[in-house]
Design a protein around this motif. Structure first.
Motif, short mmCIF file in Angstrom:
data_model
loop_
_atom_site.label_atom_id
_atom_site.label_comp_id
_atom_site.label_asym_id
_atom_site.label_seq_id
_atom_site.Cartn_x
_atom_site.Cartn_y
_atom_site.Cartn_z
N LYS A 1 1.62 -22.48 -13.84
CA LYS A 1 0.46 -23.35 -13.63
C LYS A 1 -0.52 -22.79 -12.61
CE LYS A 1 1.50 -26.42 -16.61
NZ LYS A 1 2.20 -25.44 -17.43
N LYS A 2 -0.06 -21.82 -11.81
CA LYS A 2 -0.93 -21.19 -10.82
C LYS A 2 -0.60 -19.70 -10.75
CE LYS A 2 -2.16 -25.29 -8.51
NZ LYS A 2 -3.22 -25.75 -7.62
N VAL A 3 -1.60 -18.92 -10.35
CA VAL A 3 -1.44 -17.47 -10.25
C VAL A 3 -1.99 -17.00 -8.91
CG1 VAL A 3 -2.11 -15.23 -11.22
CG2 VAL A 3 -1.66 -17.17 -12.75
N ILE A 4 -1.23 -16.14 -8.24
CA ILE A 4 -1.77 -15.37 -7.11
C ILE A 4 -1.73 -13.91 -7.52
CG2 ILE A 4 -1.48 -14.67 -4.72
CD1 ILE A 4 -0.31 -17.40 -4.12
N ASN A 5 -2.90 -13.30 -7.59
CA ASN A 5 -3.00 -11.92 -8.06
C ASN A 5 -3.23 -10.99 -6.87
OD1 ASN A 5 -3.23 -9.67 -9.78
ND2 ASN A 5 -5.46 -9.84 -9.70
N ALA A 6 -2.21 -10.20 -6.57
CA ALA A 6 -2.32 -9.23 -5.49
C ALA A 6 -2.26 -7.80 -6.03
CB ALA A 6 -1.19 -9.45 -4.48
N VAL A 7 -2.51 -7.64 -7.33
CA VAL A 7 -2.55 -6.30 -7.93
C VAL A 7 -3.76 -5.56 -7.40
CG1 VAL A 7 -2.81 -5.00 -10.06
CG2 VAL A 7 -1.36 -7.04 -10.02
N SER A 8 -3.58 -4.31 -7.09
CA SER A 8 -4.70 -3.48 -6.64
C SER A 8 -4.46 -2.04 -7.07
CB SER A 8 -4.84 -3.55 -5.12
OG SER A 8 -5.87 -2.70 -4.66
N VAL A 9 -5.54 -1.34 -7.31
CA VAL A 9 -5.42 0.09 -7.55
C VAL A 9 -4.76 0.74 -6.33
CG1 VAL A 9 -7.70 0.66 -6.59
CG2 VAL A 9 -6.70 2.10 -8.37
N ILE A 10 -3.97 1.78 -6.57
CA ILE A 10 -3.23 2.41 -5.47
C ILE A 10 -4.07 3.51 -4.84
CG2 ILE A 10 -1.17 3.72 -4.85
CD1 ILE A 10 0.27 2.31 -7.16
N VAL A 11 -4.28 3.37 -3.54
CA VAL A 11 -4.97 4.40 -2.75
C VAL A 11 -3.96 5.00 -1.78
CG1 VAL A 11 -6.84 4.87 -1.14
CG2 VAL A 11 -7.15 3.14 -2.92
N GLY A 12 -3.89 6.32 -1.75
CA GLY A 12 -2.93 6.96 -0.86
C GLY A 12 -3.50 8.21 -0.24
N PRO A 13 -2.80 8.77 0.72
CA PRO A 13 -3.26 10.00 1.37
C PRO A 13 -3.21 11.19 0.42
CG PRO A 13 -1.53 8.89 2.65
CD PRO A 13 -1.54 8.28 1.29
N LYS A 14 -4.24 12.02 0.47
CA LYS A 14 -4.23 13.23 -0.35
C LYS A 14 -3.03 14.11 -0.02
CE LYS A 14 -9.12 13.85 -1.50
NZ LYS A 14 -10.31 14.72 -1.40
N GLU A 15 -2.65 14.11 1.26
CA GLU A 15 -1.56 14.99 1.68
C GLU A 15 -0.19 14.43 1.38
OE1 GLU A 15 -2.67 12.48 5.36
OE2 GLU A 15 -3.66 13.38 3.60
N GLY A 16 -0.13 13.25 0.74
CA GLY A 16 1.14 12.64 0.43
C GLY A 16 1.54 11.61 1.47
N ASP A 17 2.62 10.91 1.20
CA ASP A 17 3.03 9.81 2.07
C ASP A 17 4.56 9.78 2.14
OD1 ASP A 17 2.90 7.57 3.70
OD2 ASP A 17 1.61 6.41 2.33
N THR A 18 5.08 8.98 3.04
CA THR A 18 6.52 8.77 3.15
C THR A 18 6.98 7.86 2.02
OG1 THR A 18 6.24 6.85 4.56
CG2 THR A 18 6.36 8.99 5.64
N PRO A 19 8.28 7.84 1.72
CA PRO A 19 8.77 6.97 0.63
C PRO A 19 8.40 5.51 0.81
CG PRO A 19 10.47 8.54 1.25
CD PRO A 19 9.37 8.70 2.25
N ASP A 20 8.32 5.04 2.06
CA ASP A 20 7.96 3.63 2.28
C ASP A 20 6.47 3.45 2.54
OD1 ASP A 20 7.86 4.85 4.72
OD2 ASP A 20 9.08 3.35 5.77
N ARG A 21 5.69 4.49 2.25
CA ARG A 21 4.21 4.44 2.33
C ARG A 21 3.74 4.07 3.74
NH1 ARG A 21 1.41 1.14 -2.19
NH2 ARG A 21 -0.26 2.62 -1.77
N ALA A 22 4.31 4.72 4.72
CA ALA A 22 3.98 4.41 6.11
C ALA A 22 2.52 4.72 6.43
CB ALA A 22 4.90 5.20 7.06
#
Length: 475
Positions: free
Chosen positions: A71-92
């Motif tokens: 009956k209700k929706v919360i949409n938190a979908v977003s395109v993923i933006v990350g560091p060009k040099e890569g990131d840690t597994p937990d996206r720190a």
């Protein structure tokens, strides 16, 4: 929001989404998550979470059964933006914020996620969450029409002599357009005393579970009529019935709440009937009768000719209307094309909009799809997101001008609060904390800040302000 009403969280494994899920569960609100990666979601949200697997960028994966009961929706979908040099597994690095790394788009493009994906998600949930102005079930409204096959069902089936018909008057509506007309002659001869018009069974059940009742637009004649709704394809079965009075010679709107309908069979209340199920409407029937229910008489009944013009039947959501679709967007979505803007003072996403696949441009296009969908909505545009705790004082603004930071936890709390706030419905706003970027925000566990009443902020918001006003030429 009823206890059985499910809130769908899309993007439930993201920084805001997973916090939304936690808050809903803590409040005891049924939650279902729409995710792409089942293993990741189970690990993050637990094995017992109500989960459906789909990808908003692939419309075919959004199966209709996923949205039953939502009956209700919360949409938190977003395109993923990350560091060009890569990131840690937990996206720190990502969690620190885009200010601290050179960004690039990871995975699907902003157009695919923020625009095409939004279009698919709206189409998938629209039927279950409902439209602000309701759904046309029968009738004529402007250039829109929906006709049904009506047939007479009068007391001749019991030996009476009454007769009725349901016709279309091409110029009979209050605006001079077409309208349906239920009319006839009613007589009590031969123990008769009722006329009615009933539709054929719908090819598929009409699901109006997102709504609170039916609204009839009609021209009264001072008589009391009945609307009978059936949820079974059988002919001779219980009809869920509401009576309504009309004002002679006047066009009026009559609302019949689903909660007011009585289970009736041959003018008698069926005490052990199943509750009315608005998701399985099969047919409609209009009736003018000498009889009310259980032996009582219709106080407005008179023999002779009658006529009831009926221009439309549509579902409605009762007031006060609260948001059915809460979307997490971003501050800055109107700024890339804004004339005279000093980009050096703007967040990285504004300066790098083109390099990031026009990320903000497509976020704005996605917002527009929500605003144009007819679904009651709230669009939250947070400034830069942080991993800090909630609790700082907030600034809500409109027009897309502010910069700053806000914690993901706070945004999640705002989204959940918006679901229950009529003051948030139909609003688009930006939000940040009062704490500057240069100062970290912490909370003393021994002395936590008081819970906020977000309605205080929602009440300050106005309709129709998006920031696009600056972009649109004055005519």
């Amino acid at each position: 929001m009823g206890n059985s009403d499910i809130v769908l969280v899309a993007g439930a494994t993201g920084g805001v989404g997973r916090r939304v899920v936690d808050i809903l569960r803590m409040k005891g609100i049924p939650v279902r998550v729409l995710v792409r990666n089942e293993e990741k979601a189970r690990r993050m949200l637990g094995p017992d979470i109500d989960m459906v697997i789909g990808d908003i960028t692939k419309e075919g994966t959004l199966k209709p059964e996923y949205f039953k009961g939502v009956k209700k929706v919360i949409n938190a979908v977003s395109v993923i933006v990350g560091p060009k040099e890569g990131d840690t597994p937990d996206r720190a690095k990502y969690s620190q914020g885009i200010k601290f790394f050179e960004p690039e788009i990871k995975g699907d493009s902003p157009e695919m996620v923020e625009y095409n994906g939004m279009k698919s998600l709206i189409n998938a949930v629209k039927g279950s969450v409902g439209l602000q102005n309701g759904k046309l079930v029968y009738g004529f409204e402007g250039n829109v029409s929906r006709t049904l096959d009506w047939g007479a069902l009068d007391d001749v089936v019991m030996g009476g002599v009454s007769e009725s018909t349901f016709q279309i008057d091409p110029n009979g509506s209050e605006n001079g357009g077409p309208t349906g007309v239920f009319k006839g002659v009613v007589s009590t001869a031969n123990n008769g005393g009722f006329t009615s018009a009933r539709t054929r069974n719908f090819p598929l059940p009409e699901d109006l579970s997102a709504y609170d009742g039916l609204e009839l637009r009609l021209k009264g004649d001072g008589r009391r009529y009945k609307l009978i709704i059936r949820t079974s394809p059988d002919w001779d079965t219980v009809g869920y019935t509401g009576s309504f009075d009309t004002i002679e010679g006047q066009w009026q709107s009559v609302r019949l709440p689903f909660s007011s309908l009585r289970p009736i069979f041959r003018a008698r209340t069926v005490s052990d009937a199943a509750p009315f199920n608005p998701s399985k409407i099969i047919s409609l029937q209009l009736m003018f009768s000498k009889f009310e229910y259980d032996g009582k008489l219709n106080p407005t009944f008179v023999e002779g000719a009658f006529q009831l013009p009926l221009s439309s039947i549509r579902s409605y959501i009762k007031d006060p209307i609260t948001p059915r679709f809460v979307h997490v967007s971003s501050a800055g979505v109107t700024r890339p094309d804004r004339p005279g803007l000093d980009l050096s003072r703007q967040p990285p996403a504004v300066r790098l909009n083109k390099e990031l696949g026009f990320i903000l441009t497509f976020k704005l296009k996605g917002e527009d799809l929500i605003r144009e969908s007819g679904i009651p909505y709230t669009i939250v545009r947070p400034c830069a997101l942080t991993e800090e705790p909630a609790g700082a004082d907030l600034i809500f603004e409109q027009g897309d001008n502010i910069t700053g930071k806000i914690s993901r936890e706070e945004v999640a709390l705002i989204c959940v609060a918006a679901l229950e706030s009529p003051y948030g419905s139909g609003k688009t706003f930006e939000v940040k904390s009062v704490i500057p970027f240069s100062e970290p925000f912490t909370v003393d566990p021994e002395n936590p800040p008081p819970e906020k009443d977000y309605n205080v902020y929602f009440k300050t918001l106005k309709d129709g302000i998006t920031g696009k006003e600056i972009l649109e030429p004055v005519s």
